[in-house]
Enzyme design. Structure first.
Site, PDB file in Angstrom:
ATOM      1  N   GLU A  57      -1.904 -17.331  18.205  1.00  0.00           N
ATOM      2  CA  GLU A  57      -2.392 -18.739  17.897  1.00  0.00           C
ATOM      3  C   GLU A  57      -2.952 -18.735  16.284  1.00  0.00           C
ATOM      4  OE1 GLU A  57      -4.872 -19.773  22.061  1.00  0.00           O
ATOM      5  OE2 GLU A  57      -5.559 -18.000  20.813  1.00  0.00           O
ATOM      6  N   TYR A  58      -3.162 -17.724  15.828  1.00  0.00           N
ATOM      7  CA  TYR A  58      -3.462 -17.643  14.435  1.00  0.00           C
ATOM      8  C   TYR A  58      -2.109 -18.161  13.495  1.00  0.00           C
ATOM      9  CZ  TYR A  58      -4.366 -16.043   9.749  1.00  0.00           C
ATOM     10  OH  TYR A  58      -4.450 -16.042   8.372  1.00  0.00           O
ATOM     11  N   ASP A  59      -0.926 -17.340  13.992  1.00  0.00           N
ATOM     12  CA  ASP A  59       0.166 -17.757  13.488  1.00  0.00           C
ATOM     13  C   ASP A  59       0.405 -19.244  13.464  1.00  0.00           C
ATOM     14  OD1 ASP A  59       0.410 -15.316  12.683  1.00  0.00           O
ATOM     15  OD2 ASP A  59       1.924 -14.953  14.208  1.00  0.00           O
ATOM     16  N   SER A 104     -17.192   8.921 -12.304  1.00  0.00           N
ATOM     17  CA  SER A 104     -17.045   9.577 -11.086  1.00  0.00           C
ATOM     18  C   SER A 104     -18.357  10.045 -10.562  1.00  0.00           C
ATOM     19  CB  SER A 104     -16.220  10.943 -11.654  1.00  0.00           C
ATOM     20  OG  SER A 104     -15.442  11.438 -10.277  1.00  0.00           O
ATOM     21  N   LEU A 105     -18.534  10.810  -9.509  1.00  0.00           N
ATOM     22  CA  LEU A 105     -19.760  11.297  -9.045  1.00  0.00           C
ATOM     23  C   LEU A 105     -19.916  12.940  -9.072  1.00  0.00           C
ATOM     24  CD1 LEU A 105     -19.470   9.169  -5.614  1.00  0.00           C
ATOM     25  CD2 LEU A 105     -21.232   8.852  -7.272  1.00  0.00           C
ATOM     26  N   GLU A 135     -24.475   6.384   2.182  1.00  0.00           N
ATOM     27  CA  GLU A 135     -23.335   5.317   2.709  1.00  0.00           C
ATOM     28  C   GLU A 135     -21.915   6.355   2.582  1.00  0.00           C
ATOM     29  OE1 GLU A 135     -24.044   2.653  -0.726  1.00  0.00           O
ATOM     30  OE2 GLU A 135     -22.087   3.282  -1.323  1.00  0.00           O
ATOM     31  N   LYS A 137     -18.557   8.191   1.895  1.00  0.00           N
ATOM     32  CA  LYS A 137     -17.703   8.429   0.846  1.00  0.00           C
ATOM     33  C   LYS A 137     -16.484   8.071   1.336  1.00  0.00           C
ATOM     34  CE  LYS A 137     -16.883  11.118  -2.990  1.00  0.00           C
ATOM     35  NZ  LYS A 137     -15.586  10.968  -3.169  1.00  0.00           N
ATOM     36  N   ASP A 139     -12.435   7.911   1.687  1.00  0.00           N
ATOM     37  CA  ASP A 139     -11.290   9.000   1.109  1.00  0.00           C
ATOM     38  C   ASP A 139     -10.081   8.038   1.066  1.00  0.00           C
ATOM     39  OD1 ASP A 139     -10.432  10.776   0.070  1.00  0.00           O
ATOM     40  OD2 ASP A 139     -10.108  11.970   1.818  1.00  0.00           O
ATOM     41  N   GLU A 196     -12.968   0.883  -2.391  1.00  0.00           N
ATOM     42  CA  GLU A 196     -11.896   1.750  -2.202  1.00  0.00           C
ATOM     43  C   GLU A 196     -11.028   1.008  -1.237  1.00  0.00           C
ATOM     44  OE1 GLU A 196     -13.155   4.246  -3.531  1.00  0.00           O
ATOM     45  OE2 GLU A 196     -11.969   6.093  -3.170  1.00  0.00           O
ATOM     46  N   TYR A 248     -18.560  -1.208  -2.232  1.00  0.00           N
ATOM     47  CA  TYR A 248     -19.667  -0.762  -2.291  1.00  0.00           C
ATOM     48  C   TYR A 248     -20.681  -0.503  -3.504  1.00  0.00           C
ATOM     49  CZ  TYR A 248     -16.700   3.028  -3.890  1.00  0.00           C
ATOM     50  OH  TYR A 248     -15.510   3.476  -4.524  1.00  0.00           O
ATOM     51  N   LYS A 342     -20.116  16.339   0.045  1.00  0.00           N
ATOM     52  CA  LYS A 342     -18.758  16.415   0.587  1.00  0.00           C
ATOM     53  C   LYS A 342     -18.883  17.479   1.868  1.00  0.00           C
ATOM     54  CE  LYS A 342     -15.529  16.292  -2.006  1.00  0.00           C
ATOM     55  NZ  LYS A 342     -14.585  15.433  -2.517  1.00  0.00           N
ATOM     56  N   CYS A 436      23.934  24.922  15.841  1.00  0.00           N
ATOM     57  CA  CYS A 436      22.617  24.413  16.361  1.00  0.00           C
ATOM     58  C   CYS A 436      21.897  25.925  17.036  1.00  0.00           C
ATOM     59  CB  CYS A 436      23.057  23.647  17.515  1.00  0.00           C
ATOM     60  SG  CYS A 436      21.461  23.605  18.597  1.00  0.00           S
ATOM     61  N   CYS A 439      22.290  25.549  21.127  1.00  0.00           N
ATOM     62  CA  CYS A 439      23.513  25.823  21.847  1.00  0.00           C
ATOM     63  C   CYS A 439      24.543  26.153  20.969  1.00  0.00           C
ATOM     64  CB  CYS A 439      23.887  24.425  22.513  1.00  0.00           C
ATOM     65  SG  CYS A 439      24.307  23.210  21.080  1.00  0.00           S
ATOM     66  N   CYS A 454      22.337  18.192  15.832  1.00  0.00           N
ATOM     67  CA  CYS A 454      23.325  19.024  16.603  1.00  0.00           C
ATOM     68  C   CYS A 454      24.198  18.106  17.260  1.00  0.00           C
ATOM     69  CB  CYS A 454      22.578  19.715  17.800  1.00  0.00           C
ATOM     70  SG  CYS A 454      23.344  20.221  19.164  1.00  0.00           S
ATOM     71  N   CYS A 459      23.146  19.404  24.801  1.00  0.00           N
ATOM     72  CA  CYS A 459      22.347  20.569  24.363  1.00  0.00           C
ATOM     73  C   CYS A 459      21.091  20.847  25.005  1.00  0.00           C
ATOM     74  CB  CYS A 459      22.290  20.503  22.874  1.00  0.00           C
ATOM     75  SG  CYS A 459      20.915  21.827  22.158  1.00  0.00           S
TER      76      CYS A 459
HETATM   77  S1  IVH Z   1     -20.197   5.165  -6.310  1.00  0.00           S
HETATM   78  C1  IVH Z   1     -20.815   4.945 -10.554  1.00  0.00           C
HETATM   79  N1  IVH Z   1     -19.813   4.866  -3.562  1.00  0.00           N
HETATM   80  O1  IVH Z   1     -15.587   8.476  -4.898  1.00  0.00           O
HETATM   81  C2  IVH Z   1     -20.632   5.381  -9.152  1.00  0.00           C
HETATM   82  N2  IVH Z   1     -17.927   5.823  -4.966  1.00  0.00           N
HETATM   83  O2  IVH Z   1     -15.576  10.958  -6.292  1.00  0.00           O
HETATM   84  C3  IVH Z   1     -19.261   4.962  -8.658  1.00  0.00           C
HETATM   85  N3  IVH Z   1     -16.023   6.688  -3.739  1.00  0.00           N
HETATM   86  O3  IVH Z   1     -14.779   7.353  -8.092  1.00  0.00           O
HETATM   87  C4  IVH Z   1     -19.083   5.494  -7.313  1.00  0.00           C
HETATM   88  N4  IVH Z   1     -16.996   6.111  -1.730  1.00  0.00           N
HETATM   89  O4  IVH Z   1     -13.710   5.942  -6.061  1.00  0.00           O
HETATM   90  C5  IVH Z   1     -19.215   5.289  -4.756  1.00  0.00           C
HETATM   91  N5  IVH Z   1     -19.616   4.718  -1.223  1.00  0.00           N
HETATM   92  C6  IVH Z   1     -19.135   4.935  -2.404  1.00  0.00           C
HETATM   93  C7  IVH Z   1     -17.770   5.713  -2.238  1.00  0.00           C
HETATM   94  C8  IVH Z   1     -17.242   5.987  -3.764  1.00  0.00           C
HETATM   95  C9  IVH Z   1     -15.792   6.504  -2.181  1.00  0.00           C
HETATM   96  C10 IVH Z   1     -15.181   7.142  -4.542  1.00  0.00           C
HETATM   97  C11 IVH Z   1     -14.930   6.536  -5.857  1.00  0.00           C
HETATM   98  C12 IVH Z   1     -15.485   7.404  -7.039  1.00  0.00           C
HETATM   99  C13 IVH Z   1     -15.182   8.524  -6.451  1.00  0.00           C
HETATM  100  C14 IVH Z   1     -15.964   9.770  -6.988  1.00  0.00           C
END
Ligand code: IVH
Length: 698
Positions: A57-59, A104-105, A135, A137, A139, A196, A248, A342, A436, A439, A454, A459
């Site tokens: 239906e969406y289509d 980074s974190l 919240e 993290k 991946d 992400e 996030y 982690k 193989c 066999c 094979c 076989c």
């Molecule tokens: S906050 C300035 N929140 O983890 C703070 N990062 O290992 C910025 N990531 O570079 C990051 N879930 O790509 C934040 N709920 C979350 C996340 C998150 C995944 C990633 C993000 C960051 C990396 C650091």
């Protein structure tokens, strides 16, 4: 984002539009309405995971919109659902500067690290206690999005944190990312959001199954899959991978009123994003005061990690008060107001002892590494597939090597890399067999393929594997006919073809060690039951090359009787959904092979149902592809009747609570299933009354 009243109103308009659509009576003047309706259903599907209409239906509605826009291009808006689709290939991904560097974190691995973080945070903030927002993290691959005047104008990769690549076209393929959002309602003019991109476990598994069917090495983990997909230059392929976007963080925004602050707390940001139609971790977030509560939550969340539909590698703990965040500031590497906790690693190093060569049901020869057993994520791993010769050469893997093994979620284990620098000199290159290994017949490597095969269709290894596949859970689901028993019966001479399953000598089997009256009766019942399985399961069970479950469903829907597939030419097959020339050729070949047709005739004579009863494809009354589970005593329905009702309406009944479950129907005295379901956000918990209402409404 949509209130109950709005939802009901939009659903009413949807029904009217669908009715009109049948008579091609949707008019140009309805273009705005149509667009809003499509956006609403995208939201139901991609954000809430709770569609109100079928894909079909969406289509239909999508096509009407595309047609109107094609007839009058002046009606197109940049945020129309049709504008996700890009024509042709992306030339390149130009480098762009982030408005604010993507830092980074800091990482932590145990409660002590968190206590230490909290102490430093309190000192910096100058307070006794801190409120934290926790919240997941995610991946996946980090991204930045910019919206200007409510429109998505740029999507970029993280890159080195200062500069990333402009991947806007690919970001538009991620359906959970809105092309426009009403930031202006909050006085926001320009905003940069961080998040992400992920591929959920289920789609990742499907993708790797597809790779395995084609003898291509799988992707190591969902993270690599997401990051790799964002760099693909064909947006169509990106769209097919079904990526998801979680947002996030707001790193920067400007408002129409100078110095106006829209948010005071991080948790408010998540709520606002959610209310604007983004998939923020609004439902997963937890706001607590004090580090002890943070630690308790981390522990609990890690236990339920495998139940989530996507991969998380930890939790992120953020100071909730944004003024405090400002006060605390950042280092050149990470903010001082956040830390990642982690989870236990999904990787381990081990020693590769030997390599065995296994022959699959298509004759494909797969090298399998036997390693010193290591526990990874709660499972002991001792065997890891090496896929094919190219994989071994690319990764330079040798017998005697130290290897890094990864097992992401419920994904099969994978060798990430070897460590040549740790070699002592006695390591040996892996030599492929010339014949193989089962066999002894010649093997060959088809052009353009990575696996050796094979040549011998009869076989022993292929025969056994074909039967195992036919009886497997996703195919005919014959409990009791697993790998060991099939091999045993094969050795006894009772199972030479799939059809032999239906003439097993049960009197003889009963005399075997380990078998009794009861187990033989169970096996008999399971075999009897297999005769009435839906047609797509039989097609899948036949093990036709390149035909996975999805293609089997497509084929089953195309015929009223299995033998009808004999009449399809390769061109006819290619007209079916997602069947290309290679798959069409394999199907055509299968149904034009004398031995295969004889086998099918034998199966039908044995009583296997070849008629398509459309049981699982009820087009109307539609619970198509939705999954259900019942728990507790239902007020009026018998459990078995309720389960049949699900099947009759095209849904499926699952055995347990997992991320695959859509609805848990709860009766009185519900126990652990209910508790487990509560931990999985995507599972909806409903009553019998609501279930019956769904049957009627849908
Ligand atoms: S906050 C300035 N929140 O983890 C703070 N990062 O290992 C910025 N990531 O570079 C990051 N879930 O790509 C934040 N709920 C979350 C996340 C998150 C995944 C990633 C993000 C960051 C990396 C650091």
């Amino acid at each position: 984002m949509y209130s109950k009243e709005q939802t009901q109103k939009l659903q009413k308009i949807t029904s009217e539009l669908l009715k009109k659509n049948k008579d091609h009576a949707i008019h140009k003047k309805e273009v705005r309405e149509l667009r809003d309706i499509l956006r609403f259903h995208e939201y139901r599907y991609y954000i809430l995971n709770d569609p109100l209409i079928s894909d079909f239906e969406y289509d239909q509605l999508y096509r009407s919109l595309a047609k109107i826009e094609e007839e009058d291009s002046g009606l197109i808006t940049p945020d129309s659902p049709t504008q996700r689709v890009a024509k042709g290939l992306t030339k390149d991904f130009p480098e762009v500067q982030h408005l604010v560097p993507m830092l980074s974190l800091e990482n932590s691995y145990n409660p002590d690290d968190l206590v230490d973080f909290d102490r430093r945070a309190r000192e910096l903030a100058g307070v006794n206690e801190i409120e934290y927002c926790i919240e997941p993290k995610f991946d996946g691959a980090g991204i930045s999005l910019i919206y200007e005047d409510d429109l998505l104008v740029r999507g970029a990769t993280r890159g080195d944190g200062v500069k990333g690549d402009d991947i806007t076209t690919n970001i538009k393929q991620v359906k959970s990312i809105p092309l426009s959002a009403k930031f202006s309602d909050y006085g926001i003019k320009q905003i940069e959001i961080r998040g992400e991109i992920l591929i959920n476990k289920n789609n990742f598994k499907k993708y790797n199954e597809l790779m395995a069917e084609q003898n291509l090495p799988p992707l190591a983990n969902p993270r690599n899959a997401a990051a790799g997909t964002l760099r693909i230059k064909d947006p169509k392929i990106v769209a097919e991978r079904n990526l998801e976007g979680f947002l996030y963080q707001v790193s920067y925004y400007t408002t129409t009123h100078k110095d106006y602050k829209v948010f005071r707390y991080h948790s408010e940001i998540l709520s606002l994003l959610w209310n604007l139609g983004f998939r923020s971790p609004e439902k997963e977030k937890k706001v607590v005061t004090g580090i002890e509560k943070v630690i308790a939550h981390c522990k609990k969340f890690e236990e339920g990690r495998d139940d989530l539909p996507y991969e998380v590698d930890g939790l992120v703990i953020k100071v909730n008060d944004l003024d405090l965040q400002d006060k605390m500031g950042m280092t050149s590497h990470h903010p001082r107001w956040a830390i990642a906790f982690k989870f236990k690693a999904r990787q381990a190093t081990s020693h590769l002892k030997t390599v065995e060569f296994q022959v699959g049901r298509m004759g494909n020869i797969t090298p399998v590494a036997k390693i010193d057993p290591v526990p990874i994520g709660g499972v002991t791993v001792s065997s890891v597939s090496l896929h094919n010769e190219d994989f071994i050469n690319e990764k330079d893997i040798r017998i005697g090597d130290s290897v890094l093994v990864e097992r992401a979620g419920d994904v099969i284990p994978y060798i990430v890399k070897s460590f040549p620098e740790l070699r002592k000199g006695h390591e040996k290159k892996i030599h492929f067999p010339e014949k193989c290994p089962v066999c002894g017949k010649p093997i060959y490597k088809p052009e353009g393929e990575a696996a050796w095969r094979c040549i011998n269709y009869n076989c022993e290894a292929q025969v056994v594997q074909r039967i195992i596949h036919y009886a497997s859970k996703d195919a005919l689901d014959i409990t009791g006919l697993g790998e060991a028993i099939v091999s045993k019966f094969h050795e006894s001479g009772w199972l030479k073809t799939i059809a032999d399953i239906y003439r097993l000598p049960f009197d003889e089997i009963e005399k075997l060690e380990g078998f009794g009256k009861k187990s033989v009766q169970n096996l008999k019942n399971a075999i009897e039951k297999s005769k009435t399985q839906p047609l797509y399961r039989i097609i899948y069970g036949l093990g036709i090359r390149f035909v996975g479950e999805a293609t089997a469903k497509t084929l089953a829907q195309a015929v009223s009787h299995l033998m009808g597939l004999k009449n399809f030419s390769e061109e006819d097959l290619q007209k079916l959904e997602d069947i290309g020339p290679k798959v069409a050729a394999a199907i055509h070949q299968f149904f034009h092979n004398k031995e295969n047709i004889e086998l099918l005739e034998e199966l039908e004579r044995a009583g296997v149902h070849f008629k398509n009863e459309k049981k699982n494809f009820a087009k109307n009354g539609n619970l198509n592809d939705l999954t259900f589970l019942f728990t507790g005593t239902l007020p009026t329905l018998k459990r078995s009747d309720a389960e049949s009702m699900v099947e009759e309406h095209g849904g499926h009944v699952l055995n347990g609570v997992s991320a695959k479950l859509n609805y848990l129907v709860v009766g009185e005295d519900a126990g652990s299933k209910l508790e487990k379901a509560k931990k999985i956000n995507t599972v909806k918990i409903i009553s019998e009354e609501e279930f019956l209402k769904m049957l009627k409404e849908k």
